[in-house]
Design an enzyme around this catalytic site. Structure first.
Site, mmCIF file in Angstrom:
data_model
loop_
_atom_site.group_PDB
_atom_site.id
_atom_site.type_symbol
_atom_site.label_atom_id
_atom_site.label_comp_id
_atom_site.label_asym_id
_atom_site.label_seq_id
_atom_site.Cartn_x
_atom_site.Cartn_y
_atom_site.Cartn_z
ATOM 1 N N ARG A 225 -0.445 6.868 7.152
ATOM 2 C CA ARG A 225 -0.136 6.894 5.710
ATOM 3 C C ARG A 225 -0.563 8.207 5.054
ATOM 4 O O ARG A 225 -0.038 8.592 4.026
ATOM 5 C CB ARG A 225 -0.871 5.768 4.981
ATOM 6 N N LYS B 152 17.256 3.597 1.448
ATOM 7 C CA LYS B 152 18.162 3.608 2.606
ATOM 8 C C LYS B 152 19.418 2.841 2.207
ATOM 9 O O LYS B 152 19.467 1.606 2.377
ATOM 10 C CB LYS B 152 17.509 2.874 3.788
ATOM 11 N N ASP C 113 3.468 3.564 6.525
ATOM 12 C CA ASP C 113 2.707 3.464 7.770
ATOM 13 C C ASP C 113 3.559 3.087 8.960
ATOM 14 O O ASP C 113 4.670 2.560 8.812
ATOM 15 C CB ASP C 113 1.628 2.399 7.614
ATOM 16 N N ASP D 71 14.617 -0.660 1.635
ATOM 17 C CA ASP D 71 15.338 -0.792 2.904
ATOM 18 C C ASP D 71 16.379 -1.907 2.725
ATOM 19 O O ASP D 71 17.469 -1.653 2.220
ATOM 20 C CB ASP D 71 14.275 -1.099 3.975
ATOM 21 N N PHE E 53 13.434 4.665 10.889
ATOM 22 C CA PHE E 53 12.092 4.263 10.479
ATOM 23 C C PHE E 53 11.263 5.507 10.188
ATOM 24 O O PHE E 53 11.095 6.372 11.035
ATOM 25 C CB PHE E 53 11.426 3.408 11.557
ATOM 26 N N VAL E 54 10.750 5.584 8.969
ATOM 27 C CA VAL E 54 10.005 6.768 8.550
ATOM 28 C C VAL E 54 8.543 6.402 8.273
ATOM 29 O O VAL E 54 8.207 5.235 8.048
ATOM 30 C CB VAL E 54 10.633 7.408 7.288
ATOM 31 N N LYS F 263 0.817 -1.198 0.000
ATOM 32 C CA LYS F 263 0.000 0.000 0.000
ATOM 33 C C LYS F 263 0.857 1.256 0.000
ATOM 34 O O LYS F 263 0.413 2.341 -0.324
ATOM 35 C CB LYS F 263 -0.874 0.001 1.270
ATOM 36 N N GLY F 264 2.118 1.065 0.387
ATOM 37 C CA GLY F 264 2.979 2.206 0.679
ATOM 38 C C GLY F 264 3.206 3.183 -0.460
ATOM 39 O O GLY F 264 3.373 4.381 -0.234
#
Ligand code: IMP
Length: 178
Positions: free
Chosen positions: A169, A135, A163, A107, A156-157, A47-48
């Site tokens: 989100r 990252k 989310d 990541d 962690f963003v 979903k990101g």
């Protein structure tokens, strides 16, 4: 203290809404130039990447179709389980298509590597990767990402599609919970 204490605090802004929109203009311009005379099959990784995808494709001027895929590797944790699963697949055949995959963040790189291998096997004419965030310190194996919005450190963003435990989100910026 409530378990959802993080919802009562305003995250620290890491990348402002204005900076994100400026960078998206640049990425879209580059895609418009590089794909001139071609059609694009744009794949959004849910979903990101949903907000990023919606903003980029509205600026794409070449003929474009959209597909959606979903993977899971995180559950509710901040660290990847390392096991990537395909939860939703693209419906349209990708053979002969100029595919661009849109991801929210790279990541460890495991998710995008998995997707790349999966889609390469479908014989697209070309395949490129586009990620809003990257990252570099966390990458486990070399992975070439063609379009990168921003490189960030190992933190962690959340926000702008990303989310924390399913929340946040909808923030228009990328932030950090201190
Ligand atoms: P990778 O497989 O380790 O590269 O992780 C990719 C996926 O993990 C992304 O699509 C995100 O959904 C999630 N992820 C990785 N880092 C973060 C983060 O800092 N915030 C939110 N989600 C993240």
């Amino acid at each position: 203290m409530s378990e959802k204490d993080f919802l009562t605090k305003e995250p620290r802004v890491l990348i402002s809404a204005e900076k994100i929109q400026q960078r998206i203009d640049e990425i879209a311009n580059q895609i418009n130039k590089e794909y001139e005379g071609k059609e694009v099959m744009a794949i959004c990784i849910l979903k990101g990447a949903s907000l990023f995808f919606a903003d980029v494709i509205r600026r794409i001027k070449v003929p474009l179709r959209c597909e959606f895929m979903a993977m899971s590797s995180y559950g509710n944790e901040k660290k990847s389980s390392g096991e990537v699963k395909l939860v939703l697949d693209a419906k349209y055949p990708l053979e002969g298509q100029n595919v661009i995959v849109f991801e929210d963040i790279v990541d460890s790189g495991l998710t995008l590597t998995y997707i790349l291998n999966l889609l390469k096997a479908r014989n697209p004419a070309s395949i490129r990767l586009c990620s809003l965030l990257f990252k570099p310190e966390c990458l486990k194996k070399p992975l070439e990402v063609d379009y990168i919005g921003f490189e960030i450190g190992n933190e962690f963003v959340l926000g702008y599609g990303l989310d924390y435990e399913g929340y946040l989100r909808g923030l228009p910026y990328v932030g950090v919970l201190d």
